[in-house]
Motif scaffolding. Sequence first.
Motif, PDB file in Angstrom:
ATOM      1  N   UNK A   8       2.599   9.039  -7.810  1.00 24.89           N
ATOM      2  CA  UNK A   8       2.379   8.114  -6.696  1.00 24.89           C
ATOM      3  C   UNK A   8       3.079   8.679  -5.467  1.00 24.89           C
ATOM      4  N   UNK A   9       2.391   8.679  -4.328  1.00 23.66           N
ATOM      5  CA  UNK A   9       2.991   9.278  -3.130  1.00 23.66           C
ATOM      6  C   UNK A   9       3.837   8.288  -2.336  1.00 23.66           C
ATOM      7  N   UNK A  10       3.859   7.022  -2.758  1.00 26.70           N
ATOM      8  CA  UNK A  10       4.704   6.020  -2.117  1.00 26.70           C
ATOM      9  C   UNK A  10       6.024   5.946  -2.886  1.00 26.70           C
ATOM     10  N   UNK A  11       7.099   6.379  -2.262  1.00 24.80           N
ATOM     11  CA  UNK A  11       8.388   6.465  -2.952  1.00 24.80           C
ATOM     12  C   UNK A  11       8.861   5.104  -3.456  1.00 24.80           C
ATOM     13  N   UNK A  55      -0.933   6.633 -12.894  1.00 22.82           N
ATOM     14  CA  UNK A  55      -1.589   7.391 -11.824  1.00 22.82           C
ATOM     15  C   UNK A  55      -2.147   6.496 -10.724  1.00 22.82           C
ATOM     16  N   UNK A  56      -1.790   6.809  -9.475  1.00 19.76           N
ATOM     17  CA  UNK A  56      -2.363   6.134  -8.323  1.00 19.76           C
ATOM     18  C   UNK A  56      -3.628   6.879  -7.893  1.00 19.76           C
ATOM     19  N   UNK A  84      -3.169   1.155  -9.133  1.00 14.84           N
ATOM     20  CA  UNK A  84      -3.710   1.433  -7.818  1.00 14.84           C
ATOM     21  C   UNK A  84      -4.255   0.177  -7.167  1.00 14.84           C
ATOM     22  N   UNK A  85      -4.440   0.236  -5.866  1.00 16.49           N
ATOM     23  CA  UNK A  85      -5.096  -0.855  -5.151  1.00 16.49           C
ATOM     24  C   UNK A  85      -6.605  -0.639  -5.084  1.00 16.49           C
ATOM     25  N   UNK A  86      -7.074   0.486  -5.587  1.00 18.30           N
ATOM     26  CA  UNK A  86      -8.511   0.777  -5.581  1.00 18.30           C
ATOM     27  C   UNK A  86      -9.227  -0.122  -6.588  1.00 18.30           C
ATOM     28  N   UNK A  87     -10.108  -0.981  -6.073  1.00 20.51           N
ATOM     29  CA  UNK A  87     -10.814  -1.921  -6.949  1.00 20.51           C
ATOM     30  C   UNK A  87     -12.332  -1.771  -6.853  1.00 20.51           C
ATOM     31  N   UNK A  88     -12.805  -0.739  -6.172  1.00 17.72           N
ATOM     32  CA  UNK A  88     -14.251  -0.561  -6.038  1.00 17.72           C
ATOM     33  C   UNK A  88     -14.847  -0.097  -7.359  1.00 17.72           C
ATOM     34  N   UNK A 103      -6.168  -0.227 -16.603  1.00 18.88           N
ATOM     35  CA  UNK A 103      -6.362  -0.144 -15.158  1.00 18.88           C
ATOM     36  C   UNK A 103      -5.696  -1.353 -14.523  1.00 18.88           C
ATOM     37  N   UNK A 104      -4.585  -1.131 -13.799  1.00 17.01           N
ATOM     38  CA  UNK A 104      -3.836  -2.205 -13.160  1.00 17.01           C
ATOM     39  C   UNK A 104      -4.077  -2.154 -11.658  1.00 17.01           C
TER      40      UNK A 104
END
Length: 239
Positions: A8-11, A55-56, A84-88, A103-104
């Motif tokens: 994840x690139x967000x620390x 994994x993000x 991830x915030x990806x919900x598509x 998948x969260x």
Amino acid sequence: MINVLIVDDDAMVAELNRMYVARVPGFRCCGTASTLPQAKEMLSDPALEIDLVLLDVYMQQHSGLDLLPTIRASGRAIDVIMITSAADATTVQTSLRYGVVDYLIKPFQFPRFEEALNAWREKRKLMTNQPYYEQVEVDRLMHGVSPESTDDRRLPKGLTAQTLRTICQWIDNHPGSEFSTDELAAAVTISRVSCRKYLIWLAQINILYTSIHYGATGRPVYRYRLVAEQYNLLKQYSQ
């Protein structure tokens, strides 16, 4: 001990996930990667034992989805949980086709995170050192339950049907309303701690939608509302 790699690139998010991993017995974070090249380098290191990757998708200059074929091609027994915030639909479907085990969608609460890790661990146990399988064991691997298992919506230990009915009746009488744990607990006159247990469970079985709001102090407040498609199921619990 099960080794978890966080990508994840967000620390801040990576640190939160690391803390969540530490709260689940038997799991430990073996490393974090903030870029896909860094993650690929860690995955190619035979000295680094990795059992599970969190994994993000949305990362700087890359998509986390690009790491999935690398993991599959490595031949290593490494599983992936998307966080991830990806919900598509395309992202979710692509992830499933690459065999991700869960998948969260952000934001989520720790109980859902804990459930994902524990469910994966049970599946991993079934896949380890077992030369042959009975049908019931294959069913558990494929579907997470056996045919003989009871409804997965049965109440967890510590929750009662009577209190659940009271909570669901209040929600049923306030259609479309968004509410917090404190508001509902006061309305049905039960403790906040007890109320939160019921709300977490209702969210886990997708009857309630959860959103997070941050006040002036920065303390998160969880708010809930009924998932419209689950109104009929809510009515069952209200009766």
